[in-house]
Design a protein around this motif. Structure first.
Motif, PDB file in Angstrom:
ATOM      1  N   ALA A  50      -3.926  -1.995   6.364  1.00  0.00           N
ATOM      2  CA  ALA A  50      -2.609  -1.563   5.732  1.00  0.00           C
ATOM      3  C   ALA A  50      -3.195  -0.488   4.701  1.00  0.00           C
ATOM      4  O   ALA A  50      -2.271   0.575   4.755  1.00  0.00           O
ATOM      5  N   GLU A  51      -4.172  -0.398   4.120  1.00  0.00           N
ATOM      6  CA  GLU A  51      -4.729   0.615   3.167  1.00  0.00           C
ATOM      7  C   GLU A  51      -4.681   1.911   4.279  1.00  0.00           C
ATOM      8  O   GLU A  51      -4.021   3.095   3.850  1.00  0.00           O
ATOM      9  N   LEU A 101       1.777   1.792  -3.577  1.00  0.00           N
ATOM     10  CA  LEU A 101       0.699   2.333  -4.451  1.00  0.00           C
ATOM     11  C   LEU A 101       0.721   4.123  -4.261  1.00  0.00           C
ATOM     12  O   LEU A 101       0.046   4.813  -5.157  1.00  0.00           O
ATOM     13  N   ARG A 102       1.185   4.364  -3.083  1.00  0.00           N
ATOM     14  CA  ARG A 102       1.041   6.029  -2.768  1.00  0.00           C
ATOM     15  C   ARG A 102       2.393   6.378  -2.995  1.00  0.00           C
ATOM     16  O   ARG A 102       2.729   7.622  -2.520  1.00  0.00           O
ATOM     17  N   GLY A 103       3.167   5.732  -3.749  1.00  0.00           N
ATOM     18  CA  GLY A 103       4.445   6.221  -4.283  1.00  0.00           C
ATOM     19  C   GLY A 103       5.429   6.002  -3.261  1.00  0.00           C
ATOM     20  O   GLY A 103       6.860   6.710  -3.824  1.00  0.00           O
ATOM     21  N   GLU A 104       5.396   5.553  -2.184  1.00  0.00           N
ATOM     22  CA  GLU A 104       6.410   5.490  -1.416  1.00  0.00           C
ATOM     23  C   GLU A 104       7.295   3.973  -1.587  1.00  0.00           C
ATOM     24  O   GLU A 104       6.448   2.914  -1.146  1.00  0.00           O
ATOM     25  N   THR A 105       8.398   4.169  -2.136  1.00  0.00           N
ATOM     26  CA  THR A 105       9.037   2.880  -2.475  1.00  0.00           C
ATOM     27  C   THR A 105      10.253   2.560  -1.950  1.00  0.00           C
ATOM     28  O   THR A 105      10.944   1.487  -2.215  1.00  0.00           O
ATOM     29  N   MET A 138       0.246   7.180   6.967  1.00  0.00           N
ATOM     30  CA  MET A 138       1.806   7.311   6.946  1.00  0.00           C
ATOM     31  C   MET A 138       2.245   8.253   5.980  1.00  0.00           C
ATOM     32  O   MET A 138       2.949   9.190   6.165  1.00  0.00           O
ATOM     33  N   THR A 139       1.521   8.398   4.680  1.00  0.00           N
ATOM     34  CA  THR A 139       1.987   9.077   3.601  1.00  0.00           C
ATOM     35  C   THR A 139       1.495  10.669   3.373  1.00  0.00           C
ATOM     36  O   THR A 139       2.184  11.319   2.895  1.00  0.00           O
ATOM     37  N   THR A 140       0.370  10.548   4.010  1.00  0.00           N
ATOM     38  CA  THR A 140      -0.541  12.065   3.897  1.00  0.00           C
ATOM     39  C   THR A 140      -0.423  12.758   5.260  1.00  0.00           C
ATOM     40  O   THR A 140      -0.420  13.901   5.261  1.00  0.00           O
ATOM     41  N   GLY A 141       0.021  12.263   6.284  1.00  0.00           N
ATOM     42  CA  GLY A 141      -0.087  12.803   7.691  1.00  0.00           C
ATOM     43  C   GLY A 141      -1.423  13.282   8.185  1.00  0.00           C
ATOM     44  O   GLY A 141      -1.422  13.746   9.240  1.00  0.00           O
ATOM     45  N   ALA A 142      -2.447  12.968   7.323  1.00  0.00           N
ATOM     46  CA  ALA A 142      -3.813  13.239   7.794  1.00  0.00           C
ATOM     47  C   ALA A 142      -4.194  12.399   9.032  1.00  0.00           C
ATOM     48  O   ALA A 142      -3.685  11.091   9.001  1.00  0.00           O
ATOM     49  N   SER A 143      -4.972  12.902   9.958  1.00  0.00           N
ATOM     50  CA  SER A 143      -5.212  11.978  11.035  1.00  0.00           C
ATOM     51  C   SER A 143      -6.250  10.979  10.910  1.00  0.00           C
ATOM     52  O   SER A 143      -7.096  11.227   9.816  1.00  0.00           O
ATOM     53  N   ASP A 144      -6.093  10.038  11.477  1.00  0.00           N
ATOM     54  CA  ASP A 144      -6.914   8.861  11.375  1.00  0.00           C
ATOM     55  C   ASP A 144      -7.393   8.093  12.608  1.00  0.00           C
ATOM     56  O   ASP A 144      -6.357   7.857  13.407  1.00  0.00           O
ATOM     57  N   GLU A 145      -8.357   8.088  12.998  1.00  0.00           N
ATOM     58  CA  GLU A 145      -8.723   7.760  14.568  1.00  0.00           C
ATOM     59  C   GLU A 145      -8.372   6.241  14.744  1.00  0.00           C
ATOM     60  O   GLU A 145      -8.106   6.034  15.910  1.00  0.00           O
ATOM     61  N   ASN A 162       0.756  -1.287   0.033  1.00  0.00           N
ATOM     62  CA  ASN A 162      -0.234   0.012   0.101  1.00  0.00           C
ATOM     63  C   ASN A 162       0.854   1.176   0.040  1.00  0.00           C
ATOM     64  O   ASN A 162       0.422   2.466  -0.720  1.00  0.00           O
ATOM     65  N   LEU A 163       2.004   1.151   0.596  1.00  0.00           N
ATOM     66  CA  LEU A 163       3.019   2.338   0.672  1.00  0.00           C
ATOM     67  C   LEU A 163       3.220   2.399  -0.777  1.00  0.00           C
ATOM     68  O   LEU A 163       3.502   3.661  -1.346  1.00  0.00           O
TER      69      LEU A 163
END
Ligand SMILES: Cc1cc2nc3c(=O)[nH]c(=O)nc-3n(C[C@H](O)[C@H](O)[C@H](O)COP(=O)(O)OP(=O)(O)OC[C@H]3O[C@@H](n4cnc5c(N)ncnc54)[C@H](O)[C@@H]3O)c2cc1C
Lengths: 456, 495
Positions: free
Chosen positions: B458-459, B139-143, B465-472, B136-137
């Motif tokens: 994981a999604e 997929l978000r461009g973190e390789t 992890m990649t956006t820094g947006a908070s997630d409860e 999933n990382l």
């Protein structure tokens, strides 16, 4: 396969029911043996490609002879004694094992079928495949009836548990008996002797066990050990005892385990090595020596001394030996005439062996007609119990097998586990017996030392 | 058709072994899982040495790296009814188990060469959670990611589980995660090119006591609120769903036809393969041995193949997580608990759903291959990383199973094994940042249901992890909750 004309009549003639047809059998003989002697070569269809299968190993170590027997699925017909009226059905075939339409799968996928990637992600195909795969999967049908209430488990405590009554186990048991050490010898077969009785004969092999060699309370036959376990009371062998009528679970707690279970006849990979009519050498020698059943014409392939000894045995018992192909070579000077070094063996035939071919030293393909291919390679050590008991198992590159690591006295990495015989890597019966004696002596010593409180 | 068979129980050919080697499966355990050799009725008796010889010949492995797969009891197929005849003293905890792991993964299997010296993200643990996160990382461009796995893929719980996936949970969070996971599992083959055989035959839960029955009823209502079509079945309806099922003592039965079973192993291969394609390093047979810390951060991950400096470390080592976290001085409240499981001979399909008696922890289903796969938790199982098998387990399980489906008495067990649940005090995972070590992220504590949670968790984690947006999710299930006492107990745990 046929019954040898000179074979002594070995038991009562009975009949069994094979999918509505009556087939002759001999009472007490393995079902698969009676079937092949009656000319039934296809006993099953394989799980994925629906390839025709007939018995191969005659030791419960493959799956070629599994049938539905009296309503129970996946029964090893090479181990089950024939009884009057037994109902036998071939599994995994439609409409019948002889003419199975699903054999087409084998032809559609000559290069094999990668079920991981096949149709993966192809929208409709993927779902259809999942449905089809589920219907094609599985071997037998559910048993028709619940099992009876089983006899209560029997628990035995002894000082030494010995597994396997072949040359190694028997020699060990004699040493233990001579030293007055309480022990129990467990044997899966219904007779003692292992391959002394049923294997390919060896000139220097010890004689088969005489009647009364061991006190009856020290030996159990038809006991299949299924694991070396431990619990709050110590280490024990779990086994299924079929020696006293109804099968029953048995636990044998012991201070030492002397494991001499021998080896399993392995598959030798070559084209059509699973065709009905291809037999492991162990199966061929067992069939001819114990049941007087043998092929008319056989091609032999493999390596090592067993290949040539088997050729002699078969010739002696009237089988025409059409080829003896040594895959490793060189062919020894005293080899039977016609033996050659070769490669690329292949069995031929549709649903039964009708021929055998190989490539000779000059690269030419040689083909012979035969009704059986006999595969003589060293057995794969049955290391499972030893490993469960904590022994180390290593790949033996020269012999191409996994074998239990042990010192000359059979001591393994587990203090209470000793091994002897083929479980250490194939050896002659004489060597196996010597192994057994040495291991039993070392083991006995370790017990006496333990008794006086000393440490080795 | 001409074929050279290696494993005739499962129809595995010489070509199949070569194909597996070409795909990168080079050790015996991995080749076994990928090709299926040795998993049939004979359990490797006739094929294991032939495969070993082939691997040696193909130079897939150096001779010292050729080690046999673990021989699982029973040595010969054994009827459930016989195993059930062993009395078990339920007042005493289980002891022992075989085979004990000797020298778990021989050093000879370790790949040559060092691991990369730097990566932005290091994921410790190549189970389904670690690999799903890495994928999933990507997929978000973190390789710039390295996954470190001490054994082969499937060595941990992810290779040892029952493959059950269900939406019938007791908390809203788990229901939603499972729903999303099952959706992703349904697309897995399309997304990742490998079949995972999701079969939605449903989950049928049975309650034998009033208290558990009430729980089932309460939860069914919650499921419906979340759009999960769970129904309470009458006993007759239950019998229609599972012909032959004994409903003795059944107080309530719940059923969701959309739950199901999957085949776990291909998930790991699919994720790992996609990761590698994206440039992520998945290093097997590589063990994490320590961490270098300074200034409240993990600076380096130490392995038996060299050190990796990194910005972020994820602990995704399942039941080994307490042990691994301890290397960073972090104490986790989870405990490993062995769970034993077994598989029978393959039979033609007759059982649709996964059946579970919630009171006793018994569960069983029929795999795509036709085997009955099932287990049953042992209430007295002591904590500890034990992966040995006991006769006690097969006996308890056989008795419980044949009580529910008497016609299985003659069915034979082919192999038993064990894995470890990663058990937390509230049966909920441990996620998010580690107090005091900000760049050490936790992804563990999934008890007995991490497989089915992995795709969805994981999604969310990769997004977080990649956006820094908070997630409860990452605050709710943070390690901190154990100090703050804010526990939300999941009560639909099997076992
Ligand atoms: C018997 C059983 C049945 C189960 N049934 C189900 C089910 O039906 N459905 C379901 O959803 N879940 C089920 N589970 C639970 C599920 O399998 C787990 O929750 C899930 O697989 C956890 O994945 P993971 O990646 O966290 O852990 P794992 O798969 O255990 O992966 C962790 C990895 O970390 C590696 N590791 C450990 N230490 C180190 C180190 N120092 N360095 C490098 N690597 C290391 C390990 O080798 C291991 O591969 C079951 C579990 C068991 C044991």
């Amino acid at each position: 396969m046929r019954r040898l004309p000179d074979a002594a009549s070995r038991g009562k003639s009975i009949t069994m029911d094979l999918e509505g047809e009556t087939v002759p059998a001999i009472e007490g003989e393995p079902v698969a043996c009676s079937l092949i002697a009656a000319g039934e070569s296809v006993l099953a269809r394989s799980i994925k490609y629906h390839r025709a299968r007939g018995p191969y190993c005659f030791s419960g170590a493959c799956s070629h002879c599994l049938m539905r027997v009296d309503g129970l699925p996946n029964v090893y017909t090479c181990r089950v004694p024939a009884r009057q009226g037994m109902k036998l059905e071939r599994q995994n075939a439609y409409p019948s094992a002889k003419v199975d339409v699903f054999e087409a799968i084998d032809w559609f996928f000559p290069k094999g079928l990668d079920h991981h990637e096949m149709f993966a992600g192809v929208p409709v195909a993927e779902q259809v495949m999942a449905k089809v795969a589920r219907q094609l999967a599985g071997l037998g049908l559910l048993p028709t009836a619940p099992a009876p209430e089983r006899l209560p488990v029997e628990t035995v405590r002894t000082r030494v548990a010995v597994v396997g009554a072949g040359a190694a186990g028997l020699a060990a048991a004699q040493v233990l008996a001579a030293q007055n050490l309480p022990f129990l010898l467990l044997e899966r077969d219904n007779v003692l002797g292992g391959r002394l009785l049923s294997g390919v004969p060896e000139a220097d092999a010890p004689p088969p066990p005489a009647e009364g060699l061991l006190a009856p309370e020290r030996v159990r036959t038809r006991v299949t050990v299924i694991g070396l376990f431990d619990d709050e009371e110590g280490r024990f062998l779990a086994a299924v005892n079929e020696g006293t009528g109804e099968p029953r679970l048995l636990r044998v707690y012991a201070e030492r385990f002397l494991l001499a279970p021998g080896g399993h006849p392995p598959m030798l990979p070559f084209e059509n090595n699973d065709l009905p009519g291809v037999y492991a050498s162990h199966a061929a020698s067992l069939l001819v020596r114990r049941y007087g059943v043998a092929p008319e014409v056989a091609a032999l392939v493999g390596s090592g001394p067993e290949l040539y000894a088997l050729a002699r045995l078969m010739t002696e018992r009237g089988t025409k030996v059409a080829a003896v192909v040594d895959l490793k070579g060189p062919v020894p000077a005293d080899a039977p005439a016609g033996a050659v070094q070769g490669s690329e063996p292949k069995a031929h035939g549709h649903n039964a062996v009708s021929g055998f071919s190989y490539q000779d030293a000059s690269g030419r393909r040689v083909k012979v007609a035969c009704d059986a291919v006999l595969v003589a390679v060293a057995p794969s050590p049955s290391f499972e119990l030893a490993r469960q008991g904590g022994a180390k198992v290593e790949y033996d590159e020269a012999r191409e097998v996994f074998a239990v690591v042990a010192d000359a006295e059979g001591r393994t990495e587990a203090a209470d586990v000793y091994v002897a015989g083929d479980v250490r890597g194939a050896r002659s019966a004489a060597q196996a017996a010597a192994d057994g004696r040495r291991a039993a002596e070392a083991l006995a010593q370790s017990l006496t030392r333990a008794a006086v409180g000393g440490k080795s | 058709m001409s074929k050279a068979l290696v494993c005739s129980c499962e129809d595995v050919t010489v070509e199949d072994i070569r194909h597996a080697v070409a795909k990168g499966f080079r050790d015996v355990e991995s080749v076994k899982r990928f090709t299926g050799f040795g998993t049939g009725v004979c359990q490797g008796k006739s094929c294991l040495s032939a495969v070993a010889a082939l691997l040696a010949k193909e130079k897939a492995q150096k001779p010292e790296g050729i080690v046999p797969f673990t021989p699982r009891p029973p040595l010969y197929p054994t009827e459930l009814s016989l195993l059930a005849s062993l009395p078990v003293d339920e007042s005493k905890p289980p002891v022992g188990g075989v085979p004990q792991e000797l020298d778990t993964f021989p050093a000879t299997l370790r790949p040559e060469g060092a691991v990369p010296t730097r990566a932005r993200v290091v994921i410790v643990g190549g189970g389904v959670l670690g690999l799903a996160l890495a994928y999933n990382l990507s997929l978000r461009g973190e390789t710039d990611v390295v996954v470190l796995e001490r054994g082969y893929l499937c060595a941990g719980a992810s290779g040892r589980n029952g493959g059950g996936v269900r939406m019938q949970w007791g908390t809203a969070a788990n229901i939603e995660l499972a729903k999303r996971s099952i959706e992703l599992m349904g697309r897995f083959a399309r997304d990742l090119g490998i079949n995972v055989w999701l079969r939605q035959g449903g989950y049928l839960f049975m309650a034998k006591t009033k208290a558990v029955a009430e729980r089932l009823e309460r939860n069914a209502a919650l499921h419906n609120k979340h759009g999960v079509p769970t129904r309470m079945l009458t006993l007759d309806e239950a019998r229609d769903v599972v012909p032959g099922l004994s409903l003795k003592d059944a107080q309530a039965v719940s059923y969701n036809p959309e739950d199901g079973v999957i085949f776990p192993w291909p998930f790991l291969w699919g994720y790992a393969n996609a990761c590698r394609k994206a440039g992520i390093k998945v290093e097997t047979y590589t063990r994490v041995t320590g961490f270098e810390l300074s200034g409240g951060l993990v600076r380096k991950v130490k392995t038996d193949r060299g050190d990796i400096s990194c910005d972020t470390v994820v602990v995704a080592t399942g039941a080994w997580s307490p042990e691994v976290a301890k290397l960073a001085g972090v104490s986790l409240p989870n405990e490993p608990h062995r769970h034993e499981i077994l598989s029978t001979e393959p039979l033609k399909p007759f059982l649709g759903p996964l059946v579970s008696v919630l009171d006793s922890g018994l569960y069983f289903s029929q795999s795509m291959r036709g085997e009955i796969v099932g287990g049953m938790g042992d209430p007295l199982e002591p904590a500890g990383l034990n992966m040995g098998s006991t006769l006690r387990f097969v006996s308890r399980f056989a008795r419980a199973l044949t009580e529910q489906l008497p016609n299985l008495g003659h069915v034979k067990v082919l192999r038993q094994w064990a894995g470890c649940y990663d058990v937390t005090p509230d049966n909920s995972p441990i996620l998010g940042r580690t107090p005091g070590l900000e760049n050490l992220l936790q992804l563990s504590g999934f008890v007995g249901h991490g497989f089915m949670m992995a795709p969805a968790v994981a999604e969310r984690m990769a997004q977080w992890m990649t956006t820094g947006a908070s997630d409860e999710l990452f605050t709710r299930f943070n390690l901190r909750r154990f100090h703050e006492g804010k526990l939300e107990r999941e009560d639909m745990i099997i076992g």
